[in-house]
Design a protein around this motif. Structure first.
Motif, PDB file in Angstrom:
ATOM      1  N   ALA A   6       0.826  -1.213   0.000  1.00 52.78           N
ATOM      2  CA  ALA A   6       0.000   0.000   0.000  1.00 52.78           C
ATOM      3  C   ALA A   6       0.860   1.262   0.000  1.00 52.78           C
ATOM      4  CB  ALA A   6      -0.920  -0.020   1.226  1.00 52.78           C
ATOM      5  N   PRO A   7       1.665   1.442  -1.047  1.00 54.44           N
ATOM      6  CA  PRO A   7       2.453   2.687  -1.111  1.00 54.44           C
ATOM      7  C   PRO A   7       1.511   3.892  -1.156  1.00 54.44           C
ATOM      8  CG  PRO A   7       3.087   1.169  -2.883  1.00 54.44           C
ATOM      9  CD  PRO A   7       1.865   0.616  -2.231  1.00 54.44           C
ATOM     10  N   PHE A   8       1.869   4.946  -0.439  1.00 54.76           N
ATOM     11  CA  PHE A   8       0.951   6.088  -0.329  1.00 54.76           C
ATOM     12  C   PHE A   8       1.752   7.354  -0.091  1.00 54.76           C
ATOM     13  CE2 PHE A   8      -1.880   8.744   2.400  1.00 54.76           C
ATOM     14  CZ  PHE A   8      -2.874   8.977   1.459  1.00 54.76           C
ATOM     15  N   ASN A   9       1.490   8.370  -0.894  1.00 57.13           N
ATOM     16  CA  ASN A   9       2.135   9.681  -0.708  1.00 57.13           C
ATOM     17  C   ASN A   9       3.655   9.586  -0.633  1.00 57.13           C
ATOM     18  OD1 ASN A   9       0.006  11.370  -0.811  1.00 57.13           O
ATOM     19  ND2 ASN A   9      -0.203  11.663   1.417  1.00 57.13           N
ATOM     20  N   GLY A  10       4.256   8.754  -1.471  1.00 56.91           N
ATOM     21  CA  GLY A  10       5.706   8.627  -1.485  1.00 56.91           C
ATOM     22  C   GLY A  10       6.271   7.729  -0.396  1.00 56.91           C
ATOM     23  N   GLU A  11       5.413   7.192   0.494  1.00 54.62           N
ATOM     24  CA  GLU A  11       5.875   6.287   1.558  1.00 54.62           C
ATOM     25  C   GLU A  11       5.546   4.851   1.154  1.00 54.62           C
ATOM     26  OE1 GLU A  11       7.228   7.322   4.466  1.00 54.62           O
ATOM     27  OE2 GLU A  11       6.969   9.463   4.054  1.00 54.62           O
ATOM     28  N   ASN A  12       6.412   3.912   1.551  1.00 56.79           N
ATOM     29  CA  ASN A  12       6.134   2.497   1.274  1.00 56.79           C
ATOM     30  C   ASN A  12       6.271   1.720   2.586  1.00 56.79           C
ATOM     31  OD1 ASN A  12       5.711   0.008   0.161  1.00 56.79           O
ATOM     32  ND2 ASN A  12       7.509   0.031  -1.171  1.00 56.79           N
ATOM     33  N   GLU A  13       5.208   1.780   3.393  1.00 57.32           N
ATOM     34  CA  GLU A  13       5.246   1.162   4.718  1.00 57.32           C
ATOM     35  C   GLU A  13       4.978  -0.349   4.624  1.00 57.32           C
ATOM     36  OE1 GLU A  13       2.895   3.155   7.713  1.00 57.32           O
ATOM     37  OE2 GLU A  13       3.251   5.094   6.793  1.00 57.32           O
TER      38      GLU A  13
END
Ligand SMILES: C[S@@+](CC[C@H](N)C(=O)[O-])C[C@H]1O[C@@H](n2cnc3c(N)ncnc32)[C@H](O)[C@@H]1O
Length: 210
Positions: A193-200
């Motif tokens: 669930a990559p989101f807003n440039g973050e890949n948690e």
């Protein structure tokens, strides 16, 4: 119910993502061998519920946010096979029959006791071979232990003004097995669930009622 005002305010802004999640696409592509009656726990702005309905699932989308659900009923009135319900998904009525229970980013919004109730309810109210599809924050998630610890609720924190309880991946799989599920797929990884440039890092599980 947990954080209802937070989520009402969040969705009232109407700037949340409307495209279906990668998890909804994963479920539609990989969970095929059963019927298509699907219940969604905590649908938010219905991004995934609408996707599933358009993929010919028969969808009951549940959320605690009354104002958002009222808005969605009108917005999506022309979408076939899509029904909404304002309810707490941790205490639903019994004797229902679904082929898929879908929960994305909602099991970390509830307490451990409520999670146990949801697992038991879901097992009872799925048809044989039904699937429980979950994406959730676990203890490898990058914001685990950030914010203020919630007293009396291990692994739960208030961070950025709302509650999250981070699941232990192995324990969660064992809890699913204990109520009778078999694990068809389970992983705790990045790239879900990559989101807003973050890949948690998140947990994904597909569990089968046997
Ligand atoms: C992080 S959002 C996820 C929304 C959606 N599943 C998605 O992936 O975009 C969590 C949603 O779960 C809902 N929710 C949390 N606890 C709930 C409960 N006990 N009963 C019903 N809805 C709940 C919130 O209102 C919110 O809309």
């Amino acid at each position: 119910m947990t954080d209802r005002n937070y989520w009402e305010t969040f969705y009232a802004k109407q700037n949340a993502e409307l495209k279906p999640s990668l998890f909804a696409r994963f479920v539609a592509e990989n969970v095929k061998s059963i019927g298509k009656k699907l219940i969604e726990f905590g649908c938010g702005n219905a991004r995934d519920a609408v996707f599933f309905a358009n993929e010919n699932y028969n969808v009951l989308a549940i959320d605690q946010c009354e104002n958002e659900i009222k808005f969605l009923v009108t917005r999506y009135q022309k979408v076939k096979n899509l029904n909404f319900l304002v309810a707490d998904f941790t205490c639903l009525s019994e004797n229902q029959q679904f082929d898929i229970a879908y929960s994305r980013f909602t099991l970390h919004s509830i307490t451990a006791k409520q999670e146990a109730d949801v697992l038991a309810w879901t097992y009872k109210n799925l048809n044989a071979n039904g699937r429980f599809c979950i994406e959730v924050r676990g203890q490898k998630n990058e914001i685990y232990q950030k914010g203020d610890a919630v007293v009396g609720e291990p692994d739960a924190f208030i961070f950025n003004n709302h509650y999250r309880r981070f699941l232990n991946f192995d324990r969660f799989c064992e809890d699913l097995k204990r109520v009778g599920f078999q694990i068809e797929y389970a992983a705790e990884e990045k790239d879900f669930a990559p989101f807003n440039g973050e890949n948690e890092t998140f947990i994904r599980v597909i569990a089968v009622k046997k």
